[in-house]
Design a protein around this motif. Structure first.
Motif, PDB file in Angstrom:
ATOM      1  N   ARG A  20       1.845  30.697  16.536  1.00 15.06           N
ATOM      2  CA  ARG A  20       1.148  29.398  16.588  1.00 15.06           C
ATOM      3  C   ARG A  20       0.740  28.934  15.194  1.00 15.06           C
ATOM      4  NH1 ARG A  20      -2.390  30.229  22.069  1.00 15.06           N
ATOM      5  NH2 ARG A  20      -3.682  31.646  20.849  1.00 15.06           N
ATOM      6  N   THR A  31      12.332  32.950  26.219  1.00 20.89           N
ATOM      7  CA  THR A  31      11.714  31.643  26.513  1.00 20.89           C
ATOM      8  C   THR A  31      11.549  30.811  25.249  1.00 20.89           C
ATOM      9  OG1 THR A  31       9.474  32.525  26.264  1.00 20.89           O
ATOM     10  CG2 THR A  31      10.387  32.473  28.511  1.00 20.89           C
ATOM     11  N   GLN A  32      11.338  31.469  24.105  1.00 20.99           N
ATOM     12  CA  GLN A  32      11.064  30.710  22.879  1.00 20.99           C
ATOM     13  C   GLN A  32      12.325  30.435  22.070  1.00 20.99           C
ATOM     14  OE1 GLN A  32       7.830  29.549  22.650  1.00 20.99           O
ATOM     15  NE2 GLN A  32       7.924  30.547  24.643  1.00 20.99           N
ATOM     16  N   LYS A  50      12.952  26.494  26.757  1.00 21.16           N
ATOM     17  CA  LYS A  50      11.584  25.950  26.816  1.00 21.16           C
ATOM     18  C   LYS A  50      11.575  24.417  26.875  1.00 21.16           C
ATOM     19  CE  LYS A  50      10.689  26.130  21.895  1.00 21.16           C
ATOM     20  NZ  LYS A  50       9.826  26.483  20.819  1.00 21.16           N
ATOM     21  N   ASP A  51      12.697  23.780  26.500  1.00 16.72           N
ATOM     22  CA  ASP A  51      12.779  22.319  26.656  1.00 16.72           C
ATOM     23  C   ASP A  51      13.384  21.937  27.996  1.00 16.72           C
ATOM     24  OD1 ASP A  51      11.765  22.048  24.128  1.00 16.72           O
ATOM     25  OD2 ASP A  51      13.751  21.939  23.172  1.00 16.72           O
ATOM     26  N   PRO A  54       9.767  23.331  32.527  1.00 16.87           N
ATOM     27  CA  PRO A  54       8.408  23.050  32.028  1.00 16.87           C
ATOM     28  C   PRO A  54       7.545  24.300  31.865  1.00 16.87           C
ATOM     29  CG  PRO A  54       8.568  22.496  34.353  1.00 16.87           C
ATOM     30  CD  PRO A  54       9.936  22.964  33.951  1.00 16.87           C
ATOM     31  N   ALA A  56       4.696  26.683  30.063  1.00 13.81           N
ATOM     32  CA  ALA A  56       3.460  26.474  29.304  1.00 13.81           C
ATOM     33  C   ALA A  56       3.764  26.626  27.812  1.00 13.81           C
ATOM     34  CB  ALA A  56       2.421  27.507  29.732  1.00 13.81           C
ATOM     35  N   LYS A  57       3.072  25.855  27.004  1.00  4.98           N
ATOM     36  CA  LYS A  57       3.276  25.925  25.540  1.00  4.98           C
ATOM     37  C   LYS A  57       2.421  27.058  24.959  1.00  4.98           C
ATOM     38  CE  LYS A  57       5.192  21.581  24.956  1.00  4.98           C
ATOM     39  NZ  LYS A  57       5.936  21.734  26.213  1.00  4.98           N
ATOM     40  N   LEU A  58       2.954  27.699  23.930  1.00  7.13           N
ATOM     41  CA  LEU A  58       2.175  28.780  23.300  1.00  7.13           C
ATOM     42  C   LEU A  58       0.791  28.284  22.872  1.00  7.13           C
ATOM     43  CD1 LEU A  58       4.625  30.879  21.093  1.00  7.13           C
ATOM     44  CD2 LEU A  58       4.199  30.951  23.550  1.00  7.13           C
ATOM     45  N   ASP A  59       0.738  27.025  22.406  1.00  9.37           N
ATOM     46  CA  ASP A  59      -0.553  26.482  21.957  1.00  9.37           C
ATOM     47  C   ASP A  59      -1.591  26.462  23.063  1.00  9.37           C
ATOM     48  OD1 ASP A  59       0.115  26.118  19.383  1.00  9.37           O
ATOM     49  OD2 ASP A  59       0.737  24.019  19.595  1.00  9.37           O
ATOM     50  N   ASN A  60      -1.121  26.448  24.291  1.00  5.64           N
ATOM     51  CA  ASN A  60      -2.068  26.340  25.409  1.00  5.64           C
ATOM     52  C   ASN A  60      -2.449  27.677  26.030  1.00  5.64           C
ATOM     53  OD1 ASN A  60      -2.056  23.595  25.109  1.00  5.64           O
ATOM     54  ND2 ASN A  60      -0.395  23.255  26.565  1.00  5.64           N
ATOM     55  N   LEU A 354       5.123  33.534  31.047  1.00  2.12           N
ATOM     56  CA  LEU A 354       5.520  32.118  31.112  1.00  2.12           C
ATOM     57  C   LEU A 354       6.405  31.844  32.332  1.00  2.12           C
ATOM     58  CD1 LEU A 354       6.214  31.338  27.341  1.00  2.12           C
ATOM     59  CD2 LEU A 354       4.122  31.016  28.650  1.00  2.12           C
TER      60      LEU A 354
END
Ligand SMILES: NC(=O)c1ccc[n+]([C@@H]2O[C@H](COP(=O)([O-])OP(=O)(O)OC[C@H]3O[C@@H](n4cnc5c(N)ncnc54)[C@H](O)[C@@H]3O)[C@@H](O)[C@H]2O)c1
Length: 422
Positions: A20, A31-32, A50-51, A54, A56-60, A354
């Protein structure tokens, strides 16, 4: 939510934070970094996974968990000695902010450990209720939750009557049934709270009728056990190759040295037995000796793990493989994998979290209970009762990607390819 905040868990959490902050890349995470091909080979459509779905984003992502040691995650990561001290310093405040909640623990199930950050309760049911209260409190500060067991390997247990239904299990919790291990209490609490559960260790934990019943009842996905990281990862790549070429195998000797806390726990014969069963099963399923008796009927398969402190988390796994070819002439292959256990496990743990969160939000998947499409990550994938597990890594990958295509309404890829020659 992570029961067991040791080497794997701290490497996962520290790694996510480092990614992050842009100071490292999520190498090893499908996934990344992975893509999924859509349509024909000529279509040139290969979005990042990941695109495409849907996730979850790592930031979240937020992290919490339980451990029998009260150390915060910086201290725990320092003890584990997986990541460089300098790298840990760059994310120190973040790691110091995560402190494990008191654990549900009983030394009967992990003989080599003893810690004081442990819950007290009048019986196992009471302990399960305390875990549920922890989960409910976390639900107030987060939107969705996933639980992933990164705790130590418990002693070898077999399914008994207490594991056969929710009613029997709850009675067992009340009566402190000895066949209910702490990891099962966490799984029960998670599934009762409707949150997915993954099991990084080879313990029985969710591999039980009661958990399958709970999983389906509460739409809380479950999946296999024991991260497929070093030696078994290599095994599930090599064994399908021998079978594909119809080469015989007469012996497969696997030995490991490792010196982390996991190695210390596995030095206890009862915990080792749990691991051994998980590591041994893959070859039989892949090589199918019943179908190919001339090639695999007499295979001698041995797995050893030796605790050797100087190596820390940097495991060395040797494999000596005796194979035979045309007219039965023998050959040998030696594999010496100098790996880093938690460096291999952390991206797997991330992907599982994820994908399980995705499964819980996906109507085609969330009421199935077992998520067989995640077999890719496990030494012991879970399947519907009566179905043998798929261990071949590349079939597992195809299954995973086809599942993603399926839930997004894309056509499945069969690799038939005749259409290119019309
Ligand atoms: N790293 C790998 O490549 C790999 C691969 C497959 C499986 N695993 C499994 O993953 C698990 C974690 O491995 P690790 O290297 O992080 O081990 P570790 O010993 O560093 O961490 C395990 C942590 O779990 C805690 N713990 C034990 N029982 C607990 C309980 N009941 N509640 C809460 N916490 C508890 C311990 O105190 C410890 O901090 C092990 O079971 C290991 O066998 C690891």
């Amino acid at each position: 939510m992570i029961p067991g905040m040791g080497a794997v868990a701290t490497t996962l959490v520290a790694g996510v934070e480092a990614v992050r902050k842009g100071i490292a890349k999520p190498i090893g995470s499908l996934t990344q970094m992975g893509t999924v091909r859509l349509g024909k080979r000529t279509d040139a459509r290969s979005p990042l996974i990941k695109d495409f779905v849907p996730l979850a984003k790592l930031d979240n992502l937020c992290f919490t968990g339980w451990d029998i040691f009260a150390d915060n995650m910086f201290e725990a990561a320092s003890t584990a000695r997986v990541l460089d001290r300098d790298q840990l310093e760059t994310i120190r405040p973040f790691l110091e902010g995560i402190r494990p909640m008191p654990a549900v623990f009983d030394q009967y199930y992990v003989k080599r450990l003893n810690g004081s950050n442990v819950k007290k309760g009048k019986n196992k049911r009471d302990l399960a209720e305390q875990l549920r209260a922890d989960i409910q409190a976390y639900k107030k500060v987060t939107q969705r939750q996933v639980m992933i067991w990164c705790g130590s390997t418990e002693i070898f247990l077999k399914p008994t009557a207490v594991h056969q239904s929710i009613t029997a299990f709850e009675k067992g919790l009340e009566e402190n049934d000895i066949n209910i291990a702490p990891s099962m209490i966490y799984a029960y609490a998670a599934l009762q709270e409707g949150i997915p559960f993954a099991n990084g260790a080879p313990n029985l934990t969710v591999d039980l009728p009661v958990m399958q019943e709970l999983s389906r009842k509460n739409n809380a996905p479950i999946t296999g056990k024991d991260f497929k990281t070093g030696q078994t990862f290599m095994k599930t790549v090599l064994a399908p190759a021998f079978k594909a070429r119809m080469l015989g195998v007469s012996g497969w000797y696997s030995t490991n040295i490792l010196g982390n806390r996991d190695g210390e726990v596995l030095d206890d014969p009862e915990s080792f037995k749990t691991k051994e069963e998980s590591k041994l099963s893959v070859l039989d399923f892949i090589l199918q000796p019943d179908l190919y008796p001339d090639l695999y009927k007499d295979i001698y398969h041995k797995v050893r793990i030796n605790y050797y402190p100087p190596r820390g988390d940097n495991k060395e796994g040797w494999d000596n493989i005796d194979i035979f070819g045309w007219l039965g002439y023998p050959m040998q292959i030696k594999v010496d994998f100098l790996c880093r256990d938690s460096i291999l496990a952390a991206p797997i743990a991330l992907d599982l979290v994820l994908f399980l969160d995705l499964a819980a939000r996906t109507p085609e998947l969330n009421d199935l209970g077992i998520q067989e499409w995640l077999s890719f990550y496990w030494k012991s994938p879970m399947t519907a009762p009566g179905l043998y597990p798929e261990h071949d890594l590349f079939i597992q990958l195809m299954k995973l990607k086809n599942t993603l295509r399926h839930i997004k309404g894309e056509s499945l890829i069969t690799h038939l390819g005749l259409e290119y020659y019309d």
